[in-house]
Enzyme design. Sequence first.
Site, mmCIF file in Angstrom:
data_model
loop_
_atom_site.group_PDB
_atom_site.id
_atom_site.type_symbol
_atom_site.label_atom_id
_atom_site.label_comp_id
_atom_site.label_asym_id
_atom_site.label_seq_id
_atom_site.Cartn_x
_atom_site.Cartn_y
_atom_site.Cartn_z
ATOM 1 C CG PHE A 1 -2.011 -1.008 1.255
ATOM 2 C CD1 PHE A 1 -2.369 -1.741 0.134
ATOM 3 C CD2 PHE A 1 -2.682 -1.269 2.445
ATOM 4 C CE1 PHE A 1 -3.365 -2.715 0.199
ATOM 5 C CE2 PHE A 1 -3.680 -2.236 2.524
ATOM 6 C CZ PHE A 1 -4.013 -2.963 1.400
ATOM 7 C CE LYS B 1 -9.036 -6.858 -4.974
ATOM 8 N NZ LYS B 1 -8.284 -5.912 -5.800
ATOM 9 C CG ASN C 1 -6.324 -8.459 -3.052
ATOM 10 O OD1 ASN C 1 -5.286 -8.406 -3.703
ATOM 11 N ND2 ASN C 1 -6.747 -7.454 -2.300
HETATM 12 C C1 LIG Z 1 1.408 -4.948 -8.437
HETATM 13 C C2 LIG Z 1 0.027 -5.157 -7.893
HETATM 14 C C3 LIG Z 1 -0.458 -4.284 -6.922
HETATM 15 C C4 LIG Z 1 -1.737 -4.465 -6.394
HETATM 16 N N1 LIG Z 1 -2.199 -3.585 -5.465
HETATM 17 C C5 LIG Z 1 -3.462 -3.721 -4.999
HETATM 18 C C6 LIG Z 1 -3.991 -2.790 -4.079
HETATM 19 O O1 LIG Z 1 -3.349 -1.795 -3.705
HETATM 20 N N2 LIG Z 1 -5.248 -3.012 -3.602
HETATM 21 C C7 LIG Z 1 -6.016 -4.076 -4.001
HETATM 22 O O2 LIG Z 1 -7.159 -4.215 -3.561
HETATM 23 N N3 LIG Z 1 -5.532 -4.966 -4.896
HETATM 24 C C8 LIG Z 1 -4.300 -4.812 -5.391
HETATM 25 N N4 LIG Z 1 -3.812 -5.714 -6.293
HETATM 26 C C9 LIG Z 1 -4.650 -6.869 -6.674
HETATM 27 C C10 LIG Z 1 -5.442 -6.621 -7.965
HETATM 28 O O3 LIG Z 1 -6.333 -5.537 -7.798
HETATM 29 C C11 LIG Z 1 -6.240 -7.872 -8.369
HETATM 30 O O4 LIG Z 1 -7.234 -8.127 -7.403
HETATM 31 C C12 LIG Z 1 -5.353 -9.098 -8.499
HETATM 32 O O5 LIG Z 1 -4.103 -8.774 -9.070
HETATM 33 C C13 LIG Z 1 -6.011 -10.193 -9.338
HETATM 34 O O6 LIG Z 1 -6.268 -9.739 -10.635
HETATM 35 P P1 LIG Z 1 -5.272 -10.041 -11.883
HETATM 36 O O7 LIG Z 1 -4.961 -11.508 -11.869
HETATM 37 O O8 LIG Z 1 -6.022 -9.588 -13.084
HETATM 38 O O9 LIG Z 1 -4.051 -9.213 -11.652
HETATM 39 C C14 LIG Z 1 -2.544 -5.546 -6.842
HETATM 40 C C15 LIG Z 1 -2.054 -6.407 -7.819
HETATM 41 C C16 LIG Z 1 -0.795 -6.222 -8.355
HETATM 42 C C17 LIG Z 1 -0.304 -7.159 -9.427
#
Ligand SMILES: Cc1cc2nc3c(=O)[nH]c(=O)nc-3n(C[C@H](O)[C@H](O)[C@H](O)COP(=O)(O)O)c2cc1C
Length: 379
Positions: A142, A243, A272
């Site tokens: 964060f 979430k 997440n």
């Molecule tokens: C580098 C990175 C930073 C992330 N930061 C946050 C965040 O600050 N808050 C959050 O709720 N999810 C965060 N996520 C999770 C994404 O929002 C998402 O839920 C998760 O990556 C699954 O989706 P994806 O497979 O399409 O990446 C982050 C993901 C990545 C890869």
Amino acid sequence: MRLGPPAEGPSRQRGRSSVLEDGGSSTLTALLRLLPPETAHTVGFWLIRVAGGVPGGVCVLRRLFAPCDPELRVRALGLDFPGPLGLAAGFDKDGHGAVALAALGFGFVEVGTVTARPQPGNPQPRMFRFPAERALVNRMGFNNEGAAALSARLRSLAWPRPVIGVNIGKTKAVPEDEAVADYVTSAHLVADAADYVVVNVSSPNTPGLRDLQAVEKLRPLLVAVRAALDEASPRRRVPLLVKIAPDLADEDIDAVAFMAVDLGLDGIIATNTTISREGLHDSAAVADAGPGGMSGAPLKARALEVLRRLHARTGDRLVLVAAGGIETADDAWDRLAAGATLLQAYTAFIYSGPLWPHRVQAELARRIRRDGQPGDTNA
Ligand SMILES: Cc1cc2nc3c(=O)[nH]c(=O)nc-3n(C[C@H](O)[C@H](O)[C@H](O)COP(=O)(O)O)c2cc1C
């Protein structure tokens, strides 16, 4: 809450260009891949903001790439989304580029996670690529400029603006027994600026955060955030979602689902990142990366399973937002058919480049025209 053109209003038919598609986009993505992951993110995001910042830039991008097919429109959370696929939280933590990102083809953008106090996040390196598996591991922790700065930035945007959700989390320095007050501070700060608010209790990179998913802790937290939003925004009810992590046991998913319905929550985002490393084959690279949350293709199956479970428990009483491993129009279709109203992605955007959201939604629209709406029995 299904996709499709609203009864009223003419469909917007606009000329589209494919000139910029694939070639330039994939070259840029390949070049960025030469940089360390977080630097690539910073440079790539900067380029998107520059493109959006030149006079007329957002208009041009929007004309070329923003979803405009009436089949893709979604009405949910009291909001109109031009397409179901949004950018997941974490990419634009401080809301610097939501307008340009939406113009690239996302139907909405979730900014954050922001915390009540600004904080630097974990030391670098804290983001790791697993290209063979189209996955990432991150332990960003964060890093953000704080809820007040984000709120001011969003409030300064010109209208009309894209749908922008704000994701809030706990300040790392705040002890766990003050977590509720910390979220409430953020909720107060962002209520006016957010189209919807998400309580993030599922990131693995803030110690103790995921313990807040236990319903006996989650219930008072969500009740307090709901009250804060109502107090800070008395004229407009700000939709509230939670979430969750893919690592919850099935009984815990059920408990969150029932509680969400019971509390009158507006929706759940599933999921997440995961602390599992299942699906990553290079064990030395896994060990080098260290702790953090894994995202991308290896998360796909579990995220879909969690979504199906939530839908079986809640039906249409909540808006379900699917995230985790969405890469193709078929993935998008599968999530919508499994009960999602909206979709989010992050990792596929990193691997597939800036025009990926446009391509996926265009392909999804074609499939809907061919096969009917996802979830229809004859589709
Ligand atoms: C580098 C990175 C930073 C992330 N930061 C946050 C965040 O600050 N808050 C959050 O709720 N999810 C965060 N996520 C999770 C994404 O929002 C998402 O839920 C998760 O990556 C699954 O989706 P994806 O497979 O399409 O990446 C982050 C993901 C990545 C890869």
